[in-house]
Design an enzyme around this catalytic site. Structure first.
Site, mmCIF file in Angstrom:
data_model
loop_
_atom_site.group_PDB
_atom_site.id
_atom_site.type_symbol
_atom_site.label_atom_id
_atom_site.label_comp_id
_atom_site.label_asym_id
_atom_site.label_seq_id
_atom_site.Cartn_x
_atom_site.Cartn_y
_atom_site.Cartn_z
ATOM 1 N N TRP A 156 0.853 -1.188 0.000
ATOM 2 C CA TRP A 156 0.000 0.000 0.000
ATOM 3 C C TRP A 156 0.894 1.245 0.000
ATOM 4 O O TRP A 156 1.774 1.388 0.860
ATOM 5 C CB TRP A 156 -0.935 0.068 1.212
ATOM 6 C CG TRP A 156 -1.567 1.427 1.292
ATOM 7 C CD1 TRP A 156 -2.433 1.970 0.381
ATOM 8 C CD2 TRP A 156 -1.308 2.456 2.261
ATOM 9 N NE1 TRP A 156 -2.735 3.267 0.739
ATOM 10 C CE2 TRP A 156 -2.065 3.585 1.888
ATOM 11 C CE3 TRP A 156 -0.511 2.515 3.412
ATOM 12 C CZ2 TRP A 156 -2.041 4.774 2.617
ATOM 13 C CZ3 TRP A 156 -0.496 3.706 4.141
ATOM 14 C CH2 TRP A 156 -1.267 4.816 3.749
ATOM 15 N N GLU A 187 -2.834 -2.846 -2.879
ATOM 16 C CA GLU A 187 -4.032 -2.276 -2.253
ATOM 17 C C GLU A 187 -4.419 -0.967 -2.949
ATOM 18 O O GLU A 187 -3.579 -0.093 -3.148
ATOM 19 C CB GLU A 187 -3.764 -2.018 -0.761
ATOM 20 C CG GLU A 187 -4.994 -1.541 0.009
ATOM 21 C CD GLU A 187 -4.763 -1.497 1.526
ATOM 22 O OE1 GLU A 187 -3.609 -1.650 1.963
ATOM 23 O OE2 GLU A 187 -5.747 -1.295 2.254
ATOM 24 N N LYS A 209 -7.010 2.508 -3.292
ATOM 25 C CA LYS A 209 -7.615 3.450 -2.352
ATOM 26 C C LYS A 209 -8.217 4.634 -3.097
ATOM 27 O O LYS A 209 -7.705 5.047 -4.129
ATOM 28 C CB LYS A 209 -6.534 3.939 -1.378
ATOM 29 C CG LYS A 209 -7.083 4.667 -0.187
ATOM 30 C CD LYS A 209 -6.000 4.872 0.874
ATOM 31 C CE LYS A 209 -6.546 5.703 2.016
ATOM 32 N NZ LYS A 209 -5.604 5.863 3.110
ATOM 33 N N ASP A 227 -9.801 -3.273 0.740
ATOM 34 C CA ASP A 227 -9.978 -2.724 2.094
ATOM 35 C C ASP A 227 -11.389 -2.160 2.193
ATOM 36 O O ASP A 227 -11.804 -1.347 1.355
ATOM 37 C CB ASP A 227 -8.910 -1.643 2.347
ATOM 38 C CG ASP A 227 -8.980 -1.084 3.764
ATOM 39 O OD1 ASP A 227 -10.077 -0.659 4.186
ATOM 40 O OD2 ASP A 227 -7.940 -1.041 4.447
ATOM 41 N N HIS A 284 -11.999 1.677 1.654
ATOM 42 C CA HIS A 284 -11.319 2.419 0.597
ATOM 43 C C HIS A 284 -12.171 2.810 -0.602
ATOM 44 O O HIS A 284 -11.659 3.299 -1.603
ATOM 45 C CB HIS A 284 -10.102 1.627 0.120
ATOM 46 C CG HIS A 284 -8.969 1.681 1.088
ATOM 47 N ND1 HIS A 284 -7.683 1.348 0.763
ATOM 48 C CD2 HIS A 284 -8.927 2.073 2.380
ATOM 49 C CE1 HIS A 284 -6.901 1.500 1.814
ATOM 50 N NE2 HIS A 284 -7.637 1.937 2.817
ATOM 51 N N HIS A 311 -8.608 -6.539 3.664
ATOM 52 C CA HIS A 311 -8.401 -5.707 4.846
ATOM 53 C C HIS A 311 -9.784 -5.385 5.372
ATOM 54 O O HIS A 311 -10.427 -4.446 4.902
ATOM 55 C CB HIS A 311 -7.667 -4.409 4.490
ATOM 56 C CG HIS A 311 -6.189 -4.532 4.576
ATOM 57 N ND1 HIS A 311 -5.343 -3.462 4.501
ATOM 58 C CD2 HIS A 311 -5.404 -5.621 4.773
ATOM 59 C CE1 HIS A 311 -4.093 -3.885 4.631
ATOM 60 N NE2 HIS A 311 -4.102 -5.185 4.774
ATOM 61 N N ASP A 331 -13.184 6.634 5.158
ATOM 62 C CA ASP A 331 -12.211 5.598 5.519
ATOM 63 C C ASP A 331 -11.693 5.855 6.933
ATOM 64 O O ASP A 331 -10.553 6.218 7.142
ATOM 65 C CB ASP A 331 -11.059 5.646 4.501
ATOM 66 C CG ASP A 331 -9.963 4.648 4.817
ATOM 67 O OD1 ASP A 331 -10.254 3.616 5.432
ATOM 68 O OD2 ASP A 331 -8.812 4.925 4.439
ATOM 69 N N ASP A 340 -11.372 3.801 9.552
ATOM 70 C CA ASP A 340 -10.638 2.732 10.229
ATOM 71 C C ASP A 340 -11.171 2.417 11.626
ATOM 72 O O ASP A 340 -10.399 2.277 12.568
ATOM 73 C CB ASP A 340 -9.137 3.063 10.274
ATOM 74 C CG ASP A 340 -8.509 3.043 8.888
ATOM 75 O OD1 ASP A 340 -8.516 1.970 8.266
ATOM 76 O OD2 ASP A 340 -8.039 4.096 8.424
ATOM 77 N N ASP A 364 -7.806 -4.380 9.430
ATOM 78 C CA ASP A 364 -7.060 -3.125 9.327
ATOM 79 C C ASP A 364 -7.872 -1.977 9.920
ATOM 80 O O ASP A 364 -8.758 -1.443 9.267
ATOM 81 C CB ASP A 364 -6.725 -2.838 7.853
ATOM 82 C CG ASP A 364 -5.858 -1.600 7.697
ATOM 83 O OD1 ASP A 364 -5.313 -1.119 8.700
ATOM 84 O OD2 ASP A 364 -5.725 -1.098 6.558
HETATM 85 C C1 RNT Z 1 -4.291 2.712 4.439
HETATM 86 C C2 RNT Z 1 -4.312 1.272 4.125
HETATM 87 C C3 RNT Z 1 -3.207 0.440 4.708
HETATM 88 C C4 RNT Z 1 -2.826 0.820 6.122
HETATM 89 C C5 RNT Z 1 -1.894 -0.157 6.809
HETATM 90 C C6 RNT Z 1 -1.281 0.420 8.023
HETATM 91 O O1 RNT Z 1 -5.405 3.372 4.064
HETATM 92 O O2 RNT Z 1 -5.551 0.733 4.472
HETATM 93 O O3 RNT Z 1 -3.503 -0.899 4.585
HETATM 94 O O4 RNT Z 1 -3.946 1.004 6.920
HETATM 95 O O5 RNT Z 1 -0.969 -0.628 5.914
HETATM 96 ZN ZN ZN Z 2 -5.784 -1.390 4.414
#
Ligand code: RNT
Ligand code: ZN
Length: 419
Positions: free
Chosen positions: A186, A227, A229, A260, A263, A287, A295, A297, A327
């Protein structure tokens, strides 16, 4: 927890599921085996041990809950505590910034497995697998938010070397631990504001990735994912590794695609993408996260999208084509509780997928009886899954129901509050 109550509940649940044609013992055994990778970075707010000590790259941890792990020893102790609360096959997902340099002058472009020996020994002792990530953030060689697509050739090369080192390290992890080590690439690269050249950075990113993947390193042992985004904090207008870029790169170059949960646009869900993507790439890396409006988290909780992700993988027989990881990073609550909530939810959702009368649902669908399909999808939600879950935890020697919380509170009192 009254054990007799749990056993009684389980007997009822078993009989009820049998009426639906579901074998509860087989479902629990299946749920046990699916590896779910717990991300080390929830324990210390994504700071790590080798960087500038603060987080960059368009991601942020909010909150200031006491007890953040500050050393590898503290982090491993916290992870151990979390693992004692989580049933089923668990892996640990490490980021390169969790390197232990032990006073040696060595940077990310030179890391070897030596900087991860502590983690490797820890994992070997517990017989758990590791996954790995190059760290393209929180480092002086970042070119603002750019890494692999930087125009500064010295910096770009530094990050290419880092990417190669991570493949070498992951291969060692896999060999020593006897299970594949998935690597996730990523890169936060992008611009805050509208830019005039969107093509150039993507061409540089592609070139860098090609250079990283040029060395012949066994990808059955160390498979690599890219990954994608939509945007990051301070990187709102343009992301180099966008969805089309990352999926396109993965398809063309036989890499995994990393999905993810946070994302995509807020109404898009990754559960809807899995079978489409798996027609064109061999494997996906997941993820699992929980975005709130963006996003954000947040910790994974037991909700519809989590269930839909697991259903997609289980109902379609695709578990061997997915690496499931988590994640999120939340510093506003007890960090170990956060892991426990996320990891227990994922395992519960997996169990629920194996307990679902999937064959029956698919039969109704094949016969065109969509009325029965919808009716039974609703009835499925009413089956006594939680009674099986309690029994599952009991027989896997992890706390049943809410009892895990008291054990985290005790650890907070004995360990975290002294930090
Ligand atoms: C960031 C990505 C990535 C990170 C990690 C820490 O938006 O999701 O995967 O969160 O690698
Ligand atoms: Zn991620």
């Amino acid at each position: 927890m009254n054990e007799k109550l749990i056993l009684n509940g389980f007997e009822y649940a078993k009989a009820r599921y049998a009426e639906m044609g579901v074998d509860v013992e087989a479902a629990m055994a299946a749920a046990d085996k699916v590896p779910v990778s717990m991300h080390c970075w929830q324990g210390d707010d994504v700071i790590g041990f080798d960087g500038v000590g603060s987080l960059s790259g368009g991601i942020a941890t909010t909150g200031n809950y006491p007890g953040r792990a500050r050393t590898p020893q503290e982090l491993r102790a916290d992870i151990d505590k979390a693992l004692s609360l989580i049933p089923g096959a668990t892996k640990l997902n490490l980021h390169a910034c969790y390197a232990e340099k032990n006073g040696k002058k060595v940077d990310r472009d030179e890391y070897t497995v030596e900087q991860f020996q502590g983690w490797l020994d820890w994992a070997a002792e517990r017989k758990i697998g590791l996954d790995f990530n190059p760290t393209y953030f929180s480092h002086p060689m970042m070119d603002g938010d750019f890494s692999l697509s930087s125009t500064d050739e010295k910096k770009r090369r530094f990050w290419v070397e880092h990417g190669i080192r991570c493949r070498e390290i992951a291969l060692e992890f896999a060999k020593r631990l006897g299970q594949p080590c998935a690597i996730n690439y990523w890169m936060p690269d992008g611009y805050k504001d509208t830019c005039a050249d969107t093509y150039g950075p993507r061409k540089r990113m592609e070139k860098s990735l090609d250079e990283i993947f040029a060395p012949d390193i066994d990808e059955t042992l160390a498979p690599c994912g890219i990954e994608s985004k939509l945007f990051g904090i301070g990187v709102e207008s343009y992301t180099v590794a966008s969805h089309e870029f990352s999926l396109g790169y993965a398809i063309k170059n036989h890499k995994m695609y990393t999905l993810d949960s946070g994302h995509f646009h807020p109404t898009e869900v990754i559960s809807a993408k899995i079978t489409a993507v798996l027609l064109y790439v061999d494997k996906v890396l997941m993820h699992i996260s929980r975005g709130i409006r963006w996003d954000s988290d947040h910790a994974v909780t037991y909700q519809d999208e989590l269930q839909a992700i697991m259903d997609e993988l289980v109902f379609n027989g695709l578990l061997d084509r997915a690496f499931i990881g988590q994640d999120y990073f939340d510093a506003s609550i007890n960090r170990i509780a956060c892991w426990a909530i996320g990891m227990r939810s994922a395992r519960k959702a997996l169990l629920s997928s194996f307990l679902a009368p999937a064959e029956m649902l698919r039969k109704f669908e094949a016969e065109g009886d969509l009325t029965s399909r919808l009716a039974m999808m609703e009835e499925r939600k009413n089956l006594p899954m939680t009674a099986v879950w309690d029994y599952y935890c009991l027989t896997r020697n992890v706390p049943v129901g809410e009892t895990w919380l008291a054990s985290v509170k005790q650890y907070e009192k004995d360990v975290l509050s002294l930090r």
